[in-house]
Motif scaffolding. Structure first.
Motif, PDB file in Angstrom:
ATOM      1  N   PHE A 107       0.977  -1.231  -0.045  1.00  0.00           N
ATOM      2  CA  PHE A 107       0.035   0.159   0.132  1.00  0.00           C
ATOM      3  C   PHE A 107       0.850   1.328   0.132  1.00  0.00           C
ATOM      4  O   PHE A 107       1.834   1.277   0.934  1.00  0.00           O
ATOM      5  N   ALA A 139      -2.224   5.779  -0.196  1.00  0.00           N
ATOM      6  CA  ALA A 139      -3.224   4.902  -0.073  1.00  0.00           C
ATOM      7  C   ALA A 139      -3.394   4.656   1.407  1.00  0.00           C
ATOM      8  O   ALA A 139      -4.741   4.691   1.850  1.00  0.00           O
ATOM      9  N   ILE A 140      -2.415   4.442   2.159  1.00  0.00           N
ATOM     10  CA  ILE A 140      -2.568   4.420   3.611  1.00  0.00           C
ATOM     11  C   ILE A 140      -3.192   5.645   4.201  1.00  0.00           C
ATOM     12  O   ILE A 140      -4.149   5.504   5.122  1.00  0.00           O
ATOM     13  N   THR A 189      -7.157   4.507  -2.496  1.00  0.00           N
ATOM     14  CA  THR A 189      -8.467   3.787  -2.095  1.00  0.00           C
ATOM     15  C   THR A 189      -9.714   4.802  -2.286  1.00  0.00           C
ATOM     16  O   THR A 189      -9.587   6.078  -1.946  1.00  0.00           O
ATOM     17  N   THR A 222       1.027  -2.933  -6.281  1.00  0.00           N
ATOM     18  CA  THR A 222       1.079  -1.730  -5.184  1.00  0.00           C
ATOM     19  C   THR A 222      -0.505  -1.085  -5.412  1.00  0.00           C
ATOM     20  O   THR A 222      -0.869  -0.831  -6.368  1.00  0.00           O
ATOM     21  N   VAL A 223      -1.145  -0.705  -3.979  1.00  0.00           N
ATOM     22  CA  VAL A 223      -2.450  -0.102  -4.087  1.00  0.00           C
ATOM     23  C   VAL A 223      -1.988   1.433  -4.197  1.00  0.00           C
ATOM     24  O   VAL A 223      -1.245   1.838  -3.199  1.00  0.00           O
ATOM     25  N   PHE A 267     -10.160   0.201  -5.047  1.00  0.00           N
ATOM     26  CA  PHE A 267      -8.773   0.578  -5.370  1.00  0.00           C
ATOM     27  C   PHE A 267      -8.221   0.748  -6.445  1.00  0.00           C
ATOM     28  O   PHE A 267      -8.569   0.106  -7.399  1.00  0.00           O
TER      29      PHE A 267
END
Length: 126
Positions: A47, A51-52, A106, A102-103, A94
């Protein structure tokens, strides 16, 4: 400090440094061990920091079951040759780089409405 003092200081630093020695007691890894570690990393989804941050800001969490479904979405996209995908999972979405596992970002159900997703070449619904 004048140039002479600087030169003396440089010489002291050079002469006082110890040579670097390698610790011979380190365990050596054989090729099979290294290969297994690399292959295990290939299964992991990363992530991005963005994204986090988005997940934290939007109070999104993923259960172990959802994480497995997300991995399944990555695998399905990879099988079809997708590079950048939109992975829809219930009320979560996502945007992911499939190649890099890799994200990237989101989206929750509030942001899904009236939204346009660009720079993707595939979508997966899991």
């Amino acid at each position: 400090m004048n140039n002479l003092q600087i030169k003396r200081l440089e010489n002291q630093l050079i002469n006082s440094s110890r040579p670097i020695t390698r610790n011979k007691n380190l365990p050596s890894k054989n090729f099979e061990t290294v290969l297994q570690q690399i292959q295990n990393r290939d299964d992991e989804i990363i992530f991005s920091k963005h994204a986090i941050n988005r997940m934290d800001h939007r109070d999104m969490t993923l259960s172990m079951e959802e994480l497995k479904r997300l991995k399944s979405g990555f695998n399905k996209a990879e099988e079809k040759g997708v590079k950048d995908a939109l992975i829809l999972m219930g009320d979560k979405a996502f945007i992911a780089s499939i190649k890099n596992k890799t994200v990237i970002t989101t989206v929750n159900k509030e942001q899904l409405k009236d939204n346009v997703f660009t720079n993707i070449d595939g979508a997966v619904i899991v």
